[in-house]
Motif scaffolding. Structure first.
Motif, PDB file in Angstrom:
ATOM      1  N   LEU A 290       0.828  -1.209   0.000  1.00  0.00           N
ATOM      2  CA  LEU A 290       0.000   0.000   0.000  1.00  0.00           C
ATOM      3  C   LEU A 290       0.861   1.257   0.000  1.00  0.00           C
ATOM      4  O   LEU A 290       0.513   2.255  -0.637  1.00  0.00           O
ATOM      5  CB  LEU A 290      -0.928  -0.016   1.216  1.00  0.00           C
ATOM      6  N   ARG A 291       1.981   1.218   0.718  1.00  0.00           N
ATOM      7  CA  ARG A 291       2.907   2.351   0.697  1.00  0.00           C
ATOM      8  C   ARG A 291       3.439   2.596  -0.712  1.00  0.00           C
ATOM      9  O   ARG A 291       3.731   3.737  -1.085  1.00  0.00           O
ATOM     10  CB  ARG A 291       4.083   2.089   1.635  1.00  0.00           C
ATOM     11  N   GLU A 292       3.595   1.514  -1.471  1.00  0.00           N
ATOM     12  CA  GLU A 292       4.135   1.626  -2.827  1.00  0.00           C
ATOM     13  C   GLU A 292       3.084   2.051  -3.838  1.00  0.00           C
ATOM     14  O   GLU A 292       3.383   2.211  -5.015  1.00  0.00           O
ATOM     15  CB  GLU A 292       4.748   0.283  -3.238  1.00  0.00           C
ATOM     16  N   GLY A 293       1.836   2.213  -3.381  1.00  0.00           N
ATOM     17  CA  GLY A 293       0.778   2.675  -4.271  1.00  0.00           C
ATOM     18  C   GLY A 293      -0.030   1.583  -4.922  1.00  0.00           C
ATOM     19  O   GLY A 293      -0.853   1.851  -5.804  1.00  0.00           O
ATOM     20  N   VAL A 294       0.147   0.315  -4.521  1.00  0.00           N
ATOM     21  CA  VAL A 294      -0.626  -0.796  -5.077  1.00  0.00           C
ATOM     22  C   VAL A 294      -2.074  -0.661  -4.612  1.00  0.00           C
ATOM     23  O   VAL A 294      -2.345  -0.250  -3.476  1.00  0.00           O
ATOM     24  CB  VAL A 294      -0.038  -2.149  -4.634  1.00  0.00           C
ATOM     25  N   SER A 295      -3.017  -1.007  -5.472  1.00  0.00           N
ATOM     26  CA  SER A 295      -4.430  -0.893  -5.121  1.00  0.00           C
ATOM     27  C   SER A 295      -4.780  -1.854  -3.988  1.00  0.00           C
ATOM     28  O   SER A 295      -4.088  -2.863  -3.765  1.00  0.00           O
ATOM     29  CB  SER A 295      -5.309  -1.194  -6.328  1.00  0.00           C
ATOM     30  N   ILE A 296      -5.877  -1.552  -3.292  1.00  0.00           N
ATOM     31  CA  ILE A 296      -6.293  -2.401  -2.184  1.00  0.00           C
ATOM     32  C   ILE A 296      -6.659  -3.794  -2.677  1.00  0.00           C
ATOM     33  O   ILE A 296      -6.281  -4.810  -2.072  1.00  0.00           O
ATOM     34  CB  ILE A 296      -7.482  -1.757  -1.437  1.00  0.00           C
ATOM     35  N   ALA A 297      -7.385  -3.865  -3.796  1.00  0.00           N
ATOM     36  CA  ALA A 297      -7.784  -5.170  -4.330  1.00  0.00           C
ATOM     37  C   ALA A 297      -6.564  -6.012  -4.698  1.00  0.00           C
ATOM     38  O   ALA A 297      -6.492  -7.209  -4.385  1.00  0.00           O
ATOM     39  CB  ALA A 297      -8.689  -4.987  -5.545  1.00  0.00           C
ATOM     40  N   ARG A 298      -5.601  -5.388  -5.361  1.00  0.00           N
ATOM     41  CA  ARG A 298      -4.395  -6.114  -5.775  1.00  0.00           C
ATOM     42  C   ARG A 298      -3.559  -6.515  -4.556  1.00  0.00           C
ATOM     43  O   ARG A 298      -3.007  -7.619  -4.502  1.00  0.00           O
ATOM     44  CB  ARG A 298      -3.569  -5.233  -6.711  1.00  0.00           C
ATOM     45  N   THR A 299      -3.480  -5.634  -3.569  1.00  0.00           N
ATOM     46  CA  THR A 299      -2.741  -5.951  -2.355  1.00  0.00           C
ATOM     47  C   THR A 299      -3.360  -7.144  -1.638  1.00  0.00           C
ATOM     48  O   THR A 299      -2.654  -8.053  -1.201  1.00  0.00           O
ATOM     49  CB  THR A 299      -2.723  -4.733  -1.408  1.00  0.00           C
ATOM     50  N   ALA A 300      -4.691  -7.130  -1.508  1.00  0.00           N
ATOM     51  CA  ALA A 300      -5.384  -8.251  -0.859  1.00  0.00           C
ATOM     52  C   ALA A 300      -5.056  -9.560  -1.562  1.00  0.00           C
ATOM     53  O   ALA A 300      -4.753 -10.579  -0.919  1.00  0.00           O
ATOM     54  CB  ALA A 300      -6.884  -8.003  -0.865  1.00  0.00           C
ATOM     55  N   GLU A 301      -5.083  -9.545  -2.879  1.00  0.00           N
ATOM     56  CA  GLU A 301      -4.788 -10.745  -3.658  1.00  0.00           C
ATOM     57  C   GLU A 301      -3.346 -11.210  -3.448  1.00  0.00           C
ATOM     58  O   GLU A 301      -3.061 -12.405  -3.321  1.00  0.00           O
ATOM     59  CB  GLU A 301      -5.044 -10.459  -5.139  1.00  0.00           C
ATOM     60  N   GLN A 302      -2.424 -10.253  -3.392  1.00  0.00           N
ATOM     61  CA  GLN A 302      -1.004 -10.598  -3.265  1.00  0.00           C
ATOM     62  C   GLN A 302      -0.655 -11.219  -1.916  1.00  0.00           C
ATOM     63  O   GLN A 302       0.367 -11.882  -1.790  1.00  0.00           O
ATOM     64  CB  GLN A 302      -0.146  -9.354  -3.506  1.00  0.00           C
ATOM     65  N   VAL A 303      -1.481 -10.977  -0.892  1.00  0.00           N
ATOM     66  CA  VAL A 303      -1.193 -11.564   0.416  1.00  0.00           C
ATOM     67  C   VAL A 303      -2.193 -12.660   0.790  1.00  0.00           C
ATOM     68  O   VAL A 303      -2.300 -13.044   1.950  1.00  0.00           O
ATOM     69  CB  VAL A 303      -1.142 -10.492   1.522  1.00  0.00           C
ATOM     70  N   GLY A 304      -2.941 -13.172  -0.215  1.00  0.00           N
ATOM     71  CA  GLY A 304      -3.732 -14.378   0.015  1.00  0.00           C
ATOM     72  C   GLY A 304      -5.191 -14.186   0.356  1.00  0.00           C
ATOM     73  O   GLY A 304      -5.822 -15.114   0.877  1.00  0.00           O
ATOM     74  N   TYR A 305      -5.779 -13.016   0.053  1.00  0.00           N
ATOM     75  CA  TYR A 305      -7.183 -12.767   0.364  1.00  0.00           C
ATOM     76  C   TYR A 305      -7.977 -12.585  -0.927  1.00  0.00           C
ATOM     77  O   TYR A 305      -7.649 -11.736  -1.753  1.00  0.00           O
ATOM     78  CB  TYR A 305      -7.343 -11.528   1.243  1.00  0.00           C
TER      79      TYR A 305
END
Length: 321
Positions: A277-292
């Motif tokens: 999120l600090r790097e500007g990744v979207s919330i949806a993409r961040t959730a996916e990248q950490v297994g949600y």
């Protein structure tokens, strides 16, 4: 899959990943030149702090510790808020003539007399963020030293001094000076992180990530978790990664790390999410990248661990570095 890199390269890669996970914000307090009789300290603010010596030399005094001389190209980062002060005198209680002199602009003419009290400094504060940041910082030495032998550092210090000389006010550092100071802080943090990953560091007061990284039987699991945090990391899968039974893995992990695997995995994922999120990744993409797969489930977990909703965190901290 465990890393196939040579041991030294694998350790370097893991060091860089942990350095990225060690989320922090720094703020320069002032940058300029001291001359004559002076004394400086960043103690008492309940924050980690740093002092970089750009030119000249000074002494660091810490009660209960031997005083240490810092010369140009050297520095110190105090990861715990502790009593200390810098001065031009070798003795902690030494008193110079006249009142204490304030910091002047770095561009002012050096007043180097026989007592050689001139010293150009950058001083500031550091704050660590995220659920794993506290245990990472706690696993590091209380004092980090920046030595003048590092090649990257030797290249940075002249730039730092040149930028400081552009500032008419020691209390108003510019963004370039802040970024250069951040690079020095990363150099100061990298070596102790690297040392903490050596097997001999295991069991010596490390917690969380550092305990896992420093335990030879468990370190391959940390590399696998960081490489694919979105995978379905059940206890059985983690145990299989290390070729251990579930019971043996659970016992070894809990004893070494100090928390159950599921609790550790949640904290690690949320630390990685905060980094994204600090790097500007979207919330949806961040959730996916950490297994949600569900944004709402991710938001609940993030709120529980990080104390803020992902959207608020991203607006407050996104793309700051």
């Amino acid at each position: 899959m465990p890393s196939t890199l040579p041991p030294s390269a694998a350790t370097d890669a893991l060091t860089d990943r942990l350095l990225a996970l060690l989320q922090w914000r720094s703020r320069i307090f002032h940058a300029g030149r001291y001359c004559g009789h002076w004394r400086a300290s960043t103690a008492g603010h309940q924050l980690a702090s740093f002092h970089w010596v750009m030119q000249g030399a000074c002494w660091l005094h810490r009660p209960g510790h031997e005083s240490r001389r810092l010369q140009a190209g050297e520095g110190v980062c105090l990861l715990r808020d502790e009593r200390h002060h810098l001065s031009p005198h070798a003795e902690p209680a030494a008193v110079g003539a006249g009142p204490l002199q304030p910091m002047q602009a770095a561009s002012c003419a050096a007043a180097r007399g026989e007592d050689n009290t001139d010293c150009a400094l950058v001083c500031g504060f550091v704050q660590f963020d995220g659920p794993q940041a506290a245990v990472l910082a706690a696993s590091l030495p209380a004092v980090l030293w920046l030595h003048d032998g590092d090649g990257a550092q030797r290249a940075l210090l002249p730039l730092l001094l040149a930028e400081a000389r552009r500032m008419p006010d020691p209390d108003s550092p510019g963004p370039v000076l802040q970024r250069l100071s951040d690079l020095l802080l990363m150099l100061a943090l990298r070596e102790p992180l690297h040392q903490a990953l050596q097997p001999r560091a295991a069991g010596r007061g490390a917690h969380g990530l550092m305990a896992l990284a420093g335990e030879p039987a468990l370190a391959p699991l940390l590399q696998a978790l960081l490489a694919d945090p979105a995978a379905d990391w059940t206890a059985e899968r983690m145990a299989g990664e290390l070729h251990l039974s579930r019971a043996s893995f659970f016992r070894l992990f809990t004893q070494a790390v100090g928390q159950p695997p599921a609790q550790f995995l949640l904290a690690l994922r949320m630390q990685l999410a905060a980094q994204r999120l600090r790097e500007g990744v979207s919330i949806a993409r961040t959730a996916e990248q950490v297994g949600y797969q569900s944004e709402s489930a991710f938001a609940r977990a993030f709120q529980r661990v990080n104390g803020a909703q992902p959207g608020h965190f991203r607006r407050q901290h996104g793309a700051t570095h």
